[in-house]
Design a protein around this motif. Structure first.
Motif, PDB file in Angstrom:
ATOM      1  N   GLY A 157       0.793  -1.221   0.000  1.00  4.55           N
ATOM      2  CA  GLY A 157       0.000   0.000   0.000  1.00  4.55           C
ATOM      3  C   GLY A 157       0.824   1.268   0.000  1.00  4.55           C
ATOM      4  N   GLY A 158       2.071   1.185  -0.479  1.00  9.18           N
ATOM      5  CA  GLY A 158       2.939   2.351  -0.510  1.00  9.18           C
ATOM      6  C   GLY A 158       2.344   3.495  -1.315  1.00  9.18           C
ATOM      7  N   ALA A 159       2.502   4.721  -0.811  1.00  4.91           N
ATOM      8  CA  ALA A 159       1.939   5.899  -1.469  1.00  4.91           C
ATOM      9  C   ALA A 159       2.716   6.246  -2.736  1.00  4.91           C
ATOM     10  CB  ALA A 159       1.955   7.080  -0.513  1.00  4.91           C
ATOM     11  N   CYS A 160       2.003   6.745  -3.742  1.00  2.00           N
ATOM     12  CA  CYS A 160       2.654   7.184  -4.969  1.00  2.00           C
ATOM     13  C   CYS A 160       3.369   8.509  -4.739  1.00  2.00           C
ATOM     14  CB  CYS A 160       1.614   7.353  -6.079  1.00  2.00           C
ATOM     15  SG  CYS A 160       0.979   5.802  -6.749  1.00  2.00           S
ATOM     16  N   PRO A 161       4.452   8.779  -5.466  1.00  9.81           N
ATOM     17  CA  PRO A 161       5.140  10.061  -5.328  1.00  9.81           C
ATOM     18  C   PRO A 161       4.285  11.194  -5.884  1.00  9.81           C
ATOM     19  CG  PRO A 161       6.053   8.811  -7.156  1.00  9.81           C
ATOM     20  CD  PRO A 161       5.116   7.890  -6.446  1.00  9.81           C
ATOM     21  N   SER A 162       4.540  12.417  -5.447  1.00 11.45           N
ATOM     22  CA  SER A 162       3.736  13.568  -5.874  1.00 11.45           C
ATOM     23  C   SER A 162       3.823  13.809  -7.371  1.00 11.45           C
ATOM     24  CB  SER A 162       4.184  14.823  -5.120  1.00 11.45           C
ATOM     25  OG  SER A 162       5.561  15.105  -5.376  1.00 11.45           O
ATOM     26  N   THR A 163       4.928  13.375  -7.979  1.00 10.25           N
ATOM     27  CA  THR A 163       5.098  13.558  -9.422  1.00 10.25           C
ATOM     28  C   THR A 163       4.267  12.574 -10.233  1.00 10.25           C
ATOM     29  OG1 THR A 163       7.024  12.104  -9.298  1.00 10.25           O
ATOM     30  CG2 THR A 163       7.427  14.492  -9.216  1.00 10.25           C
ATOM     31  N   HIS A 164       3.889  11.481  -9.602  1.00  8.25           N
ATOM     32  CA  HIS A 164       3.103  10.428 -10.258  1.00  8.25           C
ATOM     33  C   HIS A 164       2.004   9.988  -9.284  1.00  8.25           C
ATOM     34  CE1 HIS A 164       6.988  10.434 -12.303  1.00  8.25           C
ATOM     35  NE2 HIS A 164       6.392   9.872 -13.358  1.00  8.25           N
ATOM     36  N   PRO A 165       0.988  10.825  -9.086  1.00 11.22           N
ATOM     37  CA  PRO A 165       0.028  10.609  -8.001  1.00 11.22           C
ATOM     38  C   PRO A 165      -1.078   9.590  -8.263  1.00 11.22           C
ATOM     39  CG  PRO A 165      -0.537  12.596  -9.201  1.00 11.22           C
ATOM     40  CD  PRO A 165       0.753  12.101  -9.799  1.00 11.22           C
ATOM     41  N   VAL A 166      -1.212   9.131  -9.506  1.00 10.66           N
ATOM     42  CA  VAL A 166      -2.346   8.271  -9.854  1.00 10.66           C
ATOM     43  C   VAL A 166      -1.941   6.798  -9.754  1.00 10.66           C
ATOM     44  CG1 VAL A 166      -4.057   7.674 -11.602  1.00 10.66           C
ATOM     45  CG2 VAL A 166      -3.249  10.044 -11.388  1.00 10.66           C
ATOM     46  N   LYS A 167      -2.640   6.064  -8.906  1.00 12.64           N
ATOM     47  CA  LYS A 167      -2.339   4.638  -8.732  1.00 12.64           C
ATOM     48  C   LYS A 167      -2.988   3.849  -9.869  1.00 12.64           C
ATOM     49  CE  LYS A 167      -1.820   3.038  -4.661  1.00 12.64           C
ATOM     50  NZ  LYS A 167      -1.973   2.549  -3.266  1.00 12.64           N
ATOM     51  N   ILE A 168      -2.174   3.041 -10.550  1.00 10.70           N
ATOM     52  CA  ILE A 168      -2.648   2.213 -11.659  1.00 10.70           C
ATOM     53  C   ILE A 168      -2.506   0.744 -11.280  1.00 10.70           C
ATOM     54  CG2 ILE A 168      -2.262   3.894 -13.501  1.00 10.70           C
ATOM     55  CD1 ILE A 168       0.496   2.724 -13.943  1.00 10.70           C
ATOM     56  N   PRO A 169      -3.138  -0.158 -12.052  1.00 10.96           N
ATOM     57  CA  PRO A 169      -3.054  -1.587 -11.703  1.00 10.96           C
ATOM     58  C   PRO A 169      -1.612  -2.079 -11.671  1.00 10.96           C
ATOM     59  CG  PRO A 169      -4.733  -1.216 -13.384  1.00 10.96           C
ATOM     60  CD  PRO A 169      -3.977   0.071 -13.244  1.00 10.96           C
ATOM     61  N   GLN A 170      -1.356  -3.041 -10.811  1.00  8.84           N
ATOM     62  CA  GLN A 170      -0.046  -3.691 -10.846  1.00  8.84           C
ATOM     63  C   GLN A 170      -0.069  -4.709 -11.986  1.00  8.84           C
ATOM     64  OE1 GLN A 170       1.390  -6.801  -8.097  1.00  8.84           O
ATOM     65  NE2 GLN A 170       3.069  -5.404  -7.654  1.00  8.84           N
ATOM     66  N   LEU A 171       0.632  -4.370 -13.054  1.00  8.89           N
ATOM     67  CA  LEU A 171       0.765  -5.266 -14.192  1.00  8.89           C
ATOM     68  C   LEU A 171       1.940  -6.193 -13.912  1.00  8.89           C
ATOM     69  CD1 LEU A 171      -0.216  -5.899 -17.117  1.00  8.89           C
ATOM     70  CD2 LEU A 171       1.580  -4.319 -17.893  1.00  8.89           C
ATOM     71  N   PHE A 172       1.694  -7.486 -13.986  1.00  6.50           N
ATOM     72  CA  PHE A 172       2.679  -8.475 -13.559  1.00  6.50           C
ATOM     73  C   PHE A 172       2.693  -9.616 -14.560  1.00  6.50           C
ATOM     74  CE2 PHE A 172       3.430 -11.908 -10.042  1.00  6.50           C
ATOM     75  CZ  PHE A 172       4.726 -12.102 -10.483  1.00  6.50           C
ATOM     76  N   TYR A 173       3.873  -9.864 -15.152  1.00  4.44           N
ATOM     77  CA  TYR A 173       4.054 -10.996 -16.066  1.00  4.44           C
ATOM     78  C   TYR A 173       4.785 -12.118 -15.334  1.00  4.44           C
ATOM     79  CZ  TYR A 173       3.530  -7.530 -19.904  1.00  4.44           C
ATOM     80  OH  TYR A 173       3.109  -6.532 -20.758  1.00  4.44           O
ATOM     81  N   GLU A 174       4.273 -13.331 -15.446  1.00  5.50           N
ATOM     82  CA  GLU A 174       5.012 -14.546 -15.081  1.00  5.50           C
ATOM     83  C   GLU A 174       5.245 -15.323 -16.379  1.00  5.50           C
ATOM     84  OE1 GLU A 174       3.738 -15.664 -10.489  1.00  5.50           O
ATOM     85  OE2 GLU A 174       2.684 -16.642 -12.142  1.00  5.50           O
ATOM     86  N   VAL A 175       6.509 -15.468 -16.756  1.00  2.14           N
ATOM     87  CA  VAL A 175       6.859 -16.149 -18.001  1.00  2.14           C
ATOM     88  C   VAL A 175       7.693 -17.382 -17.660  1.00  2.14           C
ATOM     89  CG1 VAL A 175       7.813 -15.888 -20.314  1.00  2.14           C
ATOM     90  CG2 VAL A 175       6.955 -13.874 -19.095  1.00  2.14           C
ATOM     91  N   ILE A 176       7.160 -18.548 -17.974  1.00  2.00           N
ATOM     92  CA  ILE A 176       7.821 -19.798 -17.592  1.00  2.00           C
ATOM     93  C   ILE A 176       8.501 -20.432 -18.802  1.00  2.00           C
ATOM     94  CG2 ILE A 176       7.499 -22.098 -16.628  1.00  2.00           C
ATOM     95  CD1 ILE A 176       5.169 -21.045 -15.035  1.00  2.00           C
ATOM     96  N   TRP A 177       9.779 -20.683 -18.643  1.00  2.00           N
ATOM     97  CA  TRP A 177      10.593 -21.291 -19.699  1.00  2.00           C
ATOM     98  C   TRP A 177      10.890 -22.739 -19.316  1.00  2.00           C
ATOM     99  CZ3 TRP A 177      10.979 -18.114 -23.759  1.00  2.00           C
ATOM    100  CH2 TRP A 177      10.800 -16.750 -23.538  1.00  2.00           C
ATOM    101  N   ASP A 178      10.606 -23.644 -20.228  1.00  2.00           N
ATOM    102  CA  ASP A 178      10.830 -25.065 -19.971  1.00  2.00           C
ATOM    103  C   ASP A 178      12.301 -25.405 -20.202  1.00  2.00           C
ATOM    104  OD1 ASP A 178      10.672 -27.735 -19.516  1.00  2.00           O
ATOM    105  OD2 ASP A 178       9.380 -28.201 -21.225  1.00  2.00           O
ATOM    106  N   THR A 179      13.098 -25.253 -19.167  1.00  2.00           N
ATOM    107  CA  THR A 179      14.534 -25.533 -19.249  1.00  2.00           C
ATOM    108  C   THR A 179      14.868 -26.948 -18.779  1.00  2.00           C
ATOM    109  OG1 THR A 179      14.832 -24.567 -17.039  1.00  2.00           O
ATOM    110  CG2 THR A 179      15.151 -23.111 -18.941  1.00  2.00           C
ATOM    111  N   ARG A 180      13.852 -27.759 -18.526  1.00  2.00           N
ATOM    112  CA  ARG A 180      14.086 -29.110 -17.998  1.00  2.00           C
ATOM    113  C   ARG A 180      14.963 -29.979 -18.892  1.00  2.00           C
ATOM    114  NH1 ARG A 180       7.982 -30.829 -16.990  1.00  2.00           N
ATOM    115  NH2 ARG A 180       7.948 -29.921 -19.101  1.00  2.00           N
ATOM    116  N   PRO A 181      14.880 -29.869 -20.225  1.00  2.00           N
ATOM    117  CA  PRO A 181      15.769 -30.705 -21.054  1.00  2.00           C
ATOM    118  C   PRO A 181      17.248 -30.391 -20.884  1.00  2.00           C
ATOM    119  CG  PRO A 181      13.887 -29.913 -22.339  1.00  2.00           C
ATOM    120  CD  PRO A 181      13.895 -29.152 -21.056  1.00  2.00           C
ATOM    121  N   PHE A 182      17.562 -29.292 -20.181  1.00  2.00           N
ATOM    122  CA  PHE A 182      18.957 -28.877 -20.021  1.00  2.00           C
ATOM    123  C   PHE A 182      19.399 -28.959 -18.560  1.00  2.00           C
ATOM    124  CE2 PHE A 182      16.825 -26.503 -23.391  1.00  2.00           C
ATOM    125  CZ  PHE A 182      17.560 -26.915 -24.488  1.00  2.00           C
TER     126      PHE A 182
END
Length: 238
Positions: A116-141
């Motif tokens: 819940g950290g506050a946004c800085p005064s220069t960027h006051p508008v809270k937007i969604p937390q966009l989060f990518y989880e990208v899974i690489w199948d490295t099991r063959p190595f």
């Protein structure tokens, strides 16, 4: 490689749009909004530390969510490697983009989005937390005999990064109408009756044809496009 709970999915990227953890107002992205986090040219921890929460998870199982590191895992990962890309969550409220594609957004002035950290005064508008989880199948190595003997790891990003510090993500907003704002206002979480949803099989029908004919499978003599592998300061390694 599909994420946990997405059996049968083609591909291994999960995108999260998270509303406030504390019940505050979150403003959805506007049409034309875009942003970039991270820098593919970075090769050191000091450089990568400019961006928060760009990490990797060495998956012991598909549900592992601990032990994140800023660089590539230094050991074989039983269930693959997951790249975690969390974008800034504060917006200046004016610009849909900026010359560097990142200065119009910022991280909280203190704490994190989750705390819940506050946004800085220069960027006051809270937007969604966009989060990518990208899974690489490295099991063959995962055979230790195929790994370097000096304690390093064998994987290289297609943009020539052997460290992992160049981890980055690009985003362009493309939701229809006010759907994302509705999701934020109703705190949708997996099951969201306020929005239209689709099955995994329906999602698999959406695909994009290859537009650049490059050899990307099997053993390659060089990275696609002839991209060199580089270290700190842009030094060409090979």
């Amino acid at each position: 490689m599909p994420n946990a709970g997405f059996k049968g999915l083609k591909g291994g990227m999960t995108v999260y749009y998270t509303p406030s953890y504390n019940g505050g107002k979150v403003t959805a992205f506007k049409p034309g909004f875009r942003m970039i986090v991270g820098n593919p040219a970075y090769r050191t921890q000091a450089e990568a530390s400019k961006f928060r929460q760009l990490t990797y998870t060495c998956l012991e199982t598909i549900t592992t969510r601990t032990g994140e590191t800023m660089d590539m895992p230094k050991k074989p990962c039983k269930a693959g490697i997951m790249a975690n890309i969390r974008f800034p969550t504060c917006w200046d409220g004016k610009n849909l983009d900026s010359p560097d594609h990142s200065s119009h957004v910022a991280y909280p002035a203190s704490g994190t989005f989750e705390s819940g950290g506050a946004c800085p005064s220069t960027h006051p508008v809270k937007i969604p937390q966009l989060f990518y989880e990208v899974i690489w199948d490295t099991r063959p190595f995962n055979d230790p005999n195929d790994w370097p003997t000096d304690g390093s790891q064998p994987f290289v990003w297609s943009y020539g990064d052997p460290t992992g510090y160049g981890n980055h993500g690009d985003y362009m907003f493309g939701w229809k109408g006010n759907a994302l704002q509705t999701a934020m206002d109703t705190n949708c979480n997996i099951n969201c009756p306020q929005l239209r949803t689709q099955s995994i099989s329906q999602g698999n029908q959406c695909s994009k044809q290859v537009t650049v004919n490059e050899d990307i499978d099997g053993w390659l003599k060089e990275l696609p496009g002839g991209m060199p592998v580089t270290g700190a300061g842009g030094k060409v390694l090979y």
